[in-house]
Scaffold this motif. Structure first.
Motif, PDB file in Angstrom:
ATOM      1  N   UNK A 311     -29.613 -14.383 102.433  1.00 47.05           N
ATOM      2  CA  UNK A 311     -29.166 -13.058 102.831  1.00 47.05           C
ATOM      3  C   UNK A 311     -30.024 -12.555 103.981  1.00 47.05           C
ATOM      4  N   UNK A 312     -29.398 -11.794 104.869  1.00 47.95           N
ATOM      5  CA  UNK A 312     -30.157 -11.096 105.926  1.00 47.95           C
ATOM      6  C   UNK A 312     -29.295  -9.976 106.492  1.00 47.95           C
ATOM      7  N   UNK A 313     -29.959  -9.023 107.135  1.00 48.46           N
ATOM      8  CA  UNK A 313     -29.247  -8.017 107.917  1.00 48.46           C
ATOM      9  C   UNK A 313     -29.019  -8.545 109.320  1.00 48.46           C
ATOM     10  N   UNK A 314     -30.103  -9.014 109.941  1.00 45.70           N
ATOM     11  CA  UNK A 314     -30.006  -9.727 111.211  1.00 45.70           C
ATOM     12  C   UNK A 314     -31.249 -10.588 111.396  1.00 45.70           C
ATOM     13  N   UNK A 315     -31.099 -11.683 112.128  1.00 43.53           N
ATOM     14  CA  UNK A 315     -32.211 -12.562 112.489  1.00 43.53           C
ATOM     15  C   UNK A 315     -32.348 -12.503 114.009  1.00 43.53           C
ATOM     16  N   UNK A 316     -33.468 -11.999 114.491  1.00 46.66           N
ATOM     17  CA  UNK A 316     -33.676 -11.850 115.927  1.00 46.66           C
ATOM     18  C   UNK A 316     -34.674 -12.894 116.415  1.00 46.66           C
ATOM     19  N   UNK A 317     -34.291 -13.622 117.453  1.00 44.14           N
ATOM     20  CA  UNK A 317     -35.110 -14.717 117.976  1.00 44.14           C
ATOM     21  C   UNK A 317     -35.709 -14.309 119.322  1.00 44.14           C
ATOM     22  N   UNK A 318     -37.025 -14.478 119.431  1.00 43.98           N
ATOM     23  CA  UNK A 318     -37.776 -14.148 120.653  1.00 43.98           C
ATOM     24  C   UNK A 318     -38.377 -15.449 121.201  1.00 43.98           C
ATOM     25  N   UNK A 319     -38.222 -15.651 122.498  1.00 44.69           N
ATOM     26  CA  UNK A 319     -38.652 -16.914 123.106  1.00 44.69           C
ATOM     27  C   UNK A 319     -39.546 -16.647 124.313  1.00 44.69           C
ATOM     28  N   UNK A 320     -40.296 -17.650 124.698  1.00 42.59           N
ATOM     29  CA  UNK A 320     -41.201 -17.563 125.842  1.00 42.59           C
ATOM     30  C   UNK A 320     -40.412 -17.147 127.083  1.00 42.59           C
ATOM     31  N   UNK A 321     -40.817 -16.047 127.718  1.00 44.21           N
ATOM     32  CA  UNK A 321     -40.078 -15.577 128.883  1.00 44.21           C
ATOM     33  C   UNK A 321     -40.223 -16.510 130.075  1.00 44.21           C
ATOM     34  N   UNK A 322     -41.252 -17.366 130.059  1.00 43.03           N
ATOM     35  CA  UNK A 322     -41.432 -18.351 131.119  1.00 43.03           C
ATOM     36  C   UNK A 322     -40.765 -19.683 130.793  1.00 43.03           C
ATOM     37  N   UNK A 323     -40.254 -19.812 129.559  1.00 44.66           N
ATOM     38  CA  UNK A 323     -39.658 -21.078 129.094  1.00 44.66           C
ATOM     39  C   UNK A 323     -40.580 -22.247 129.429  1.00 44.66           C
ATOM     40  N   UNK A 324     -41.811 -22.152 128.969  1.00 45.42           N
ATOM     41  CA  UNK A 324     -42.844 -23.135 129.316  1.00 45.42           C
ATOM     42  C   UNK A 324     -42.419 -24.548 128.897  1.00 45.42           C
ATOM     43  N   UNK A 325     -42.870 -25.515 129.655  1.00 45.84           N
ATOM     44  CA  UNK A 325     -42.439 -26.900 129.494  1.00 45.84           C
ATOM     45  C   UNK A 325     -43.362 -27.646 128.536  1.00 45.84           C
ATOM     46  N   UNK A 326     -42.780 -28.220 127.480  1.00 47.31           N
ATOM     47  CA  UNK A 326     -43.543 -29.020 126.521  1.00 47.31           C
ATOM     48  C   UNK A 326     -43.090 -30.478 126.542  1.00 47.31           C
ATOM     49  N   UNK A 327     -42.505 -30.891 127.644  1.00 43.36           N
ATOM     50  CA  UNK A 327     -42.042 -32.263 127.733  1.00 43.36           C
ATOM     51  C   UNK A 327     -40.932 -32.526 126.735  1.00 43.36           C
ATOM     52  N   UNK A 328     -41.068 -33.603 125.989  1.00 42.37           N
ATOM     53  CA  UNK A 328     -40.048 -33.965 124.997  1.00 42.37           C
ATOM     54  C   UNK A 328     -40.293 -33.341 123.630  1.00 42.37           C
TER      55      UNK A 328
END
Length: 345
Positions: A311-328
């Motif tokens: 159950x949930x009301x909402x699931x909010x996802x926050x991500x790196x604003x620079x979309x940093x590179x971690x390779x594979x």
């Protein structure tokens, strides 16, 4: 031709993309088709999969189950996918969710630079996957050697569900892969822009309704004390939930809202994160809101009984604003779960 992926359209600060579930042929939901999808097994982007221990619930230490993924490329990442896993154990004391990001350049170790035609499942070699949940599978059945598992938990489930009788039989290696049915039903996520004209009309109706109510108050000559009592009765909680209901009423079947850099549509005035609640990415960059999962998705997951099930009301996802590179490698992103308030049940 595959349906447009989420986040492929240009964004401005106000634009919101809505996602809806639709049945799809399995060939459309393979990794090589870069799908956005719900349920079933993950369509991993990078085939260098996360260690199974990263997919264990922090509350009960049992393996989490794949919930959904969003294909969301950015200018810094030709291929980019966000995956959510959740604990589906009813008795878990602290049910956990986890979000992961994977991104690849156009030239990468796994896919051709040009789009591939739809392929039949199993025609492309890939990593060893757990035959129960689709996660990385370092363990194998000691008898037949071809049944692979993420760990003892799912190996035991599969053994009890029928692998004990079928182990080593001719043709079993290509047979059933979902004996213990712990996965959510599988759908494709398709998207469309939220209709800005409808939204403007909804906002206008809200203003007109408020004006009419104020006019009625004057006509009926309600005294100041009564007006004050009415204003207090409509709490901030009521206003936030009313806004949520008005907004989703324009497209009641939406299961996900995508608005990178925007703001979530909260279901409650309680448990809204502050800026300090959202940790920076390990690279040092701030995290920004990217998308939220709506409670309507629960209708498609075949879960019920709120006291014991998901159950949930909402699931909010926050991500790196620079979309940093971690390779594979898969990087962990931040997910905030907000429940409905007690008054809303």
């Amino acid at each position: 031709m595959a349906a447009p992926s989420l986040a492929m359209a240009p964004h401005d600060e106000a634009s919101v993309e809505l996602a809806f579930v639709e049945p799809a042929a399995p060939a459309r939901l393979l990794s090589s088709q870069f799908p956005s999808k719900v349920g079933g097994r993950p369509a991993w982007l990078s085939l260098q999969l996360p260690d199974p221990e990263r997919l264990l619930c922090g509350g009960c230490t049992r393996p989490m189950v794949f919930l959904l993924q969003v294909y969301a490329p950015r200018d810094r990442a030709f291929h980019r996918a966000l995956l959510i896993f959740c604990c589906a154990v009813p008795a878990c004391p602290r049910r956990r969710f986890a979000a992961f990001r994977s991104q690849l350049g156009r030239i990468n170790d796994f896919y051709e630079p040009e789009p591939e035609p739809e392929a039949l499942p199993g025609t492309r070699p890939g990593p060893r996957l757990c035959r129960v949940c689709g996660a990385s599978a370092p363990k194998s059945c000691s008898r037949c050697r071809w049944a692979h598992y993420c760990g003892k938990e799912h190996q035991s489930l599969d053994w009890k569900a029928g692998h004990r009788e079928a182990c080593g039989r001719p043709g079993e290696a290509a047979g059933s892969l979902s004996s213990p049915n712990i996965l959510f039903p599988e759908f494709e996520l398709v998207m469309e822009l939220e209709d800005s004209e409808d939204q403007k009309l909804e906002n206008l109706k809200c203003v007109e309704s408020k004006s009419a109510a104020e006019s009625d108050c004057v006509t009926e000559a309600i005294d100041e004390q009564e007006l004050e009592a009415m204003a207090k009765h409509e709490s901030e909680e009521d206003r936030i939930f009313a806004k949520f209901k008005r907004r989703i009423a324009l497209a009641p079947d939406q299961v996900l809202r995508y608005c990178r850099g925007g703001c979530p549509l909260w279901v409650s005035g309680e448990n809204i994160p502050s800026k300090t609640d959202i940790p920076n990415c390990p690279c040092g960059a701030k995290r920004e809101f990217e998308f939220q999962v709506m409670p309507q998705l629960l209708n498609y997951l075949k879960v019920d009984c709120l006291e014991e099930s998901l159950d949930w009301g909402t699931l909010s996802v926050y991500t790196c604003e620079q979309s940093c590179d971690h390779g594979n490698e898969y990087s962990t992103e931040f997910l905030w779960k907000q429940d409905f308030s007690a008054e809303q049940y």
